[in-house]
Scaffold this motif. Sequence first.
Motif, PDB file in Angstrom:
ATOM      1  N   UNK A  46      61.839  33.193  46.113  1.00 59.59           N
ATOM      2  CA  UNK A  46      61.633  32.216  47.187  1.00 59.59           C
ATOM      3  C   UNK A  46      62.507  30.975  47.011  1.00 59.59           C
ATOM      4  N   UNK A  47      63.486  31.070  46.135  1.00 59.78           N
ATOM      5  CA  UNK A  47      64.408  29.969  45.862  1.00 59.78           C
ATOM      6  C   UNK A  47      63.687  28.650  45.606  1.00 59.78           C
ATOM      7  N   UNK A  48      62.574  28.741  44.906  1.00 56.15           N
ATOM      8  CA  UNK A  48      61.817  27.528  44.582  1.00 56.15           C
ATOM      9  C   UNK A  48      62.524  26.812  43.434  1.00 56.15           C
ATOM     10  N   UNK A  49      62.970  25.638  43.701  1.00 57.87           N
ATOM     11  CA  UNK A  49      63.595  24.836  42.657  1.00 57.87           C
ATOM     12  C   UNK A  49      62.542  24.256  41.722  1.00 57.87           C
ATOM     13  N   UNK A 102      50.518  39.530  29.087  1.00 57.37           N
ATOM     14  CA  UNK A 102      50.926  38.149  29.353  1.00 57.37           C
ATOM     15  C   UNK A 102      52.331  38.108  29.948  1.00 57.37           C
ATOM     16  N   UNK A 103      53.275  38.790  29.300  1.00 53.36           N
ATOM     17  CA  UNK A 103      54.663  38.743  29.755  1.00 53.36           C
ATOM     18  C   UNK A 103      54.845  39.390  31.124  1.00 53.36           C
ATOM     19  N   UNK A 104      54.110  40.449  31.399  1.00 55.68           N
ATOM     20  CA  UNK A 104      54.208  41.098  32.708  1.00 55.68           C
ATOM     21  C   UNK A 104      53.791  40.147  33.811  1.00 55.68           C
ATOM     22  N   UNK A 105      52.651  39.496  33.643  1.00 55.03           N
ATOM     23  CA  UNK A 105      52.169  38.569  34.668  1.00 55.03           C
ATOM     24  C   UNK A 105      53.084  37.353  34.787  1.00 55.03           C
ATOM     25  N   UNK A 106      53.507  36.804  33.649  1.00 52.01           N
ATOM     26  CA  UNK A 106      54.398  35.650  33.679  1.00 52.01           C
ATOM     27  C   UNK A 106      55.699  35.994  34.394  1.00 52.01           C
ATOM     28  N   UNK A 107      56.256  37.158  34.110  1.00 53.45           N
ATOM     29  CA  UNK A 107      57.507  37.561  34.754  1.00 53.45           C
ATOM     30  C   UNK A 107      57.334  37.742  36.253  1.00 53.45           C
ATOM     31  N   UNK A 108      56.179  38.230  36.695  1.00 55.54           N
ATOM     32  CA  UNK A 108      55.917  38.365  38.130  1.00 55.54           C
ATOM     33  C   UNK A 108      55.869  36.998  38.810  1.00 55.54           C
ATOM     34  N   UNK A 109      55.255  36.027  38.150  1.00 60.30           N
ATOM     35  CA  UNK A 109      55.187  34.673  38.708  1.00 60.30           C
ATOM     36  C   UNK A 109      56.589  34.080  38.799  1.00 60.30           C
ATOM     37  N   UNK A 110      57.352  34.202  37.732  1.00 55.69           N
ATOM     38  CA  UNK A 110      58.716  33.666  37.723  1.00 55.69           C
ATOM     39  C   UNK A 110      59.562  34.350  38.795  1.00 55.69           C
ATOM     40  N   UNK A 152      53.804  23.982  42.975  1.00 60.02           N
ATOM     41  CA  UNK A 152      53.025  25.198  43.204  1.00 60.02           C
ATOM     42  C   UNK A 152      52.199  25.541  41.976  1.00 60.02           C
ATOM     43  N   UNK A 153      52.816  25.526  40.812  1.00 60.94           N
ATOM     44  CA  UNK A 153      52.087  25.855  39.589  1.00 60.94           C
ATOM     45  C   UNK A 153      50.971  24.851  39.314  1.00 60.94           C
ATOM     46  N   UNK A 154      51.231  23.584  39.581  1.00 62.42           N
ATOM     47  CA  UNK A 154      50.188  22.569  39.420  1.00 62.42           C
ATOM     48  C   UNK A 154      49.004  22.829  40.336  1.00 62.42           C
ATOM     49  N   UNK A 155      49.290  23.201  41.579  1.00 65.31           N
ATOM     50  CA  UNK A 155      48.205  23.498  42.518  1.00 65.31           C
ATOM     51  C   UNK A 155      47.455  24.766  42.131  1.00 65.31           C
ATOM     52  N   UNK A 156      48.160  25.736  41.568  1.00 62.68           N
ATOM     53  CA  UNK A 156      47.488  26.950  41.082  1.00 62.68           C
ATOM     54  C   UNK A 156      46.536  26.590  39.937  1.00 62.68           C
ATOM     55  N   UNK A 157      46.978  25.760  39.027  1.00 58.24           N
ATOM     56  CA  UNK A 157      46.128  25.330  37.911  1.00 58.24           C
ATOM     57  C   UNK A 157      44.909  24.579  38.433  1.00 58.24           C
ATOM     58  N   UNK A 158      45.122  23.682  39.384  1.00 59.64           N
ATOM     59  CA  UNK A 158      44.000  22.947  39.986  1.00 59.64           C
ATOM     60  C   UNK A 158      43.013  23.915  40.630  1.00 59.64           C
ATOM     61  N   UNK A 159      43.516  24.885  41.366  1.00 58.19           N
ATOM     62  CA  UNK A 159      42.660  25.876  42.019  1.00 58.19           C
ATOM     63  C   UNK A 159      41.833  26.647  40.979  1.00 58.19           C
ATOM     64  N   UNK A 160      42.484  27.071  39.905  1.00 50.27           N
ATOM     65  CA  UNK A 160      41.770  27.804  38.851  1.00 50.27           C
ATOM     66  C   UNK A 160      40.675  26.937  38.248  1.00 50.27           C
ATOM     67  N   UNK A 161      40.997  25.692  37.938  1.00 51.49           N
ATOM     68  CA  UNK A 161      39.991  24.802  37.347  1.00 51.49           C
ATOM     69  C   UNK A 161      38.828  24.561  38.305  1.00 51.49           C
ATOM     70  N   UNK A 162      39.118  24.402  39.592  1.00 50.55           N
ATOM     71  CA  UNK A 162      38.062  24.115  40.559  1.00 50.55           C
ATOM     72  C   UNK A 162      37.210  25.330  40.901  1.00 50.55           C
TER      73      UNK A 162
END
Length: 71
Positions: free
Chosen positions: A26-29, A12-20, A36-46
Amino acid sequence: MPQNSRYTTAEFETLMNKVILTLEENDAGRDLSLMVLGNVITHILQTQVSPDKREAMADQFANVLKKSVQG
């Protein structure tokens, strides 16, 4: 965020750290990261949840998220 999981803490921590790290590289504020995370969740659900279970799973996810940010 996970309480009981079939995944190890290390997995879990390895994957989470890669996402962060990707977001930081990419200097994503805050706003862009949440979008981005919301769209990833939507994609997973769909793509990984049957249509008849999506709303319930989205509600469950939202409830867990709310609990995780409460004091």
